[in-house]
Design a protein around this motif. Structure first.
Motif, short mmCIF file in Angstrom:
data_model
loop_
_atom_site.label_atom_id
_atom_site.label_comp_id
_atom_site.label_asym_id
_atom_site.label_seq_id
_atom_site.Cartn_x
_atom_site.Cartn_y
_atom_site.Cartn_z
N ASP A 6 -4.69 4.68 -2.41
CA ASP A 6 -4.79 3.80 -3.56
C ASP A 6 -4.13 4.40 -4.80
OD1 ASP A 6 -6.76 5.77 -3.82
OD2 ASP A 6 -8.28 4.38 -4.55
N THR A 7 -4.17 5.72 -4.93
CA THR A 7 -3.55 6.36 -6.09
C THR A 7 -2.03 6.19 -6.07
OG1 THR A 7 -3.61 8.47 -4.90
CG2 THR A 7 -5.40 8.03 -6.47
N ASP A 8 -1.45 6.14 -4.88
CA ASP A 8 -0.01 5.89 -4.77
C ASP A 8 0.31 4.48 -5.27
OD1 ASP A 8 0.42 8.40 -3.53
OD2 ASP A 8 -0.08 7.53 -1.58
N MET A 9 -0.51 3.51 -4.89
CA MET A 9 -0.29 2.13 -5.32
C MET A 9 -0.48 2.01 -6.84
SD MET A 9 0.55 0.84 -2.45
CE MET A 9 1.10 2.47 -1.97
N GLN A 10 -1.48 2.69 -7.37
CA GLN A 10 -1.70 2.67 -8.82
C GLN A 10 -0.52 3.29 -9.56
OE1 GLN A 10 -4.03 1.28 -10.89
NE2 GLN A 10 -4.50 0.18 -9.00
N GLY A 11 0.02 4.36 -9.02
CA GLY A 11 1.18 5.00 -9.62
C GLY A 11 2.37 4.05 -9.68
N GLY A 12 2.59 3.33 -8.60
CA GLY A 12 3.67 2.34 -8.59
C GLY A 12 3.43 1.23 -9.58
N LEU A 13 2.22 0.69 -9.58
CA LEU A 13 1.90 -0.39 -10.51
C LEU A 13 2.02 0.07 -11.95
CD1 LEU A 13 -1.18 -1.92 -8.64
CD2 LEU A 13 1.09 -2.93 -8.87
N ASN A 14 1.54 1.26 -12.24
CA ASN A 14 1.61 1.79 -13.61
C ASN A 14 3.03 2.01 -14.08
OD1 ASN A 14 -1.19 1.78 -13.76
ND2 ASN A 14 -1.39 3.96 -13.34
N ASN A 15 3.95 2.20 -13.14
CA ASN A 15 5.35 2.43 -13.48
C ASN A 15 6.23 1.22 -13.21
OD1 ASN A 15 5.67 5.34 -14.40
ND2 ASN A 15 4.29 5.51 -12.64
N HIS A 16 5.59 0.07 -12.95
CA HIS A 16 6.28 -1.21 -12.80
C HIS A 16 7.30 -1.22 -11.66
CE1 HIS A 16 4.33 -2.15 -16.57
NE2 HIS A 16 4.84 -1.03 -17.06
N VAL A 17 6.92 -0.62 -10.52
CA VAL A 17 7.76 -0.66 -9.33
C VAL A 17 6.98 -1.29 -8.19
CG1 VAL A 17 9.15 1.34 -10.00
CG2 VAL A 17 7.14 1.68 -8.60
N GLN A 18 7.70 -1.85 -7.24
CA GLN A 18 7.07 -2.45 -6.07
C GLN A 18 6.33 -1.38 -5.27
OE1 GLN A 18 6.83 -5.54 -5.24
NE2 GLN A 18 8.49 -6.60 -6.26
N THR A 19 5.27 -1.80 -4.58
CA THR A 19 4.47 -0.86 -3.80
C THR A 19 4.43 -1.27 -2.33
OG1 THR A 19 2.47 -2.09 -4.38
CG2 THR A 19 3.02 -0.18 -5.75
N LEU A 20 4.61 -0.29 -1.47
CA LEU A 20 4.55 -0.49 -0.02
C LEU A 20 3.52 0.49 0.54
CD1 LEU A 20 5.61 -1.71 2.63
CD2 LEU A 20 7.40 0.03 2.61
N GLY A 21 2.42 -0.05 1.02
CA GLY A 21 1.39 0.79 1.61
C GLY A 21 1.66 1.06 3.07
N VAL A 22 1.36 2.27 3.51
CA VAL A 22 1.51 2.63 4.92
C VAL A 22 0.16 3.09 5.47
CG1 VAL A 22 3.96 3.19 4.71
CG2 VAL A 22 2.29 4.98 4.35
N THR A 23 -0.22 2.53 6.60
CA THR A 23 -1.54 2.84 7.17
C THR A 23 -1.51 3.98 8.17
OG1 THR A 23 -1.28 1.17 8.90
CG2 THR A 23 -2.36 0.48 6.86
N TYR A 24 -0.36 4.58 8.38
CA TYR A 24 -0.30 5.70 9.33
C TYR A 24 -0.59 7.04 8.65
CZ TYR A 24 4.50 5.97 7.56
OH TYR A 24 5.59 6.04 6.74
N GLY A 25 -1.00 7.01 7.40
CA GLY A 25 -1.37 8.23 6.67
C GLY A 25 -2.88 8.34 6.56
N PHE A 26 -3.35 8.67 5.38
CA PHE A 26 -4.78 8.90 5.18
C PHE A 26 -5.55 7.65 4.79
CE2 PHE A 26 -2.90 13.11 4.51
CZ PHE A 26 -3.67 13.85 5.39
#
Length: 56
Positions: A6-26
């Motif tokens: 979720d912190t990766d997605m928040q980082g993207g949103l906070n910097n106004h870039v598209q976000t792509l989540g991957v479920t093969y990580g944590f």
């Protein structure tokens, strides 16, 4: 922004870039959905398709 938490997605949103989540990580798909991932993929091979979703 491509990430598995979720912190990766928040980082993207906070910097106004598209976000792509991957479920093969944590993180889980539910965590990524709650963090407003624009698209979610389950394998590294699916990343190009996920990027295509972001560009549509």
């Amino acid at each position: 922004m491509i990430g598995d938490r979720d912190t990766d997605m928040q980082g993207g949103l906070n910097n106004h870039v598209q976000t792509l989540g991957v479920t093969y990580g944590f993180g889980s798909a539910e965590e990524l959905k709650q963090a407003h991932a624009a698209a979610i993929v389950a394998t590294p091979q699916a990343i190009p398709a996920g990027i295509s979703q972001l560009m549509a």
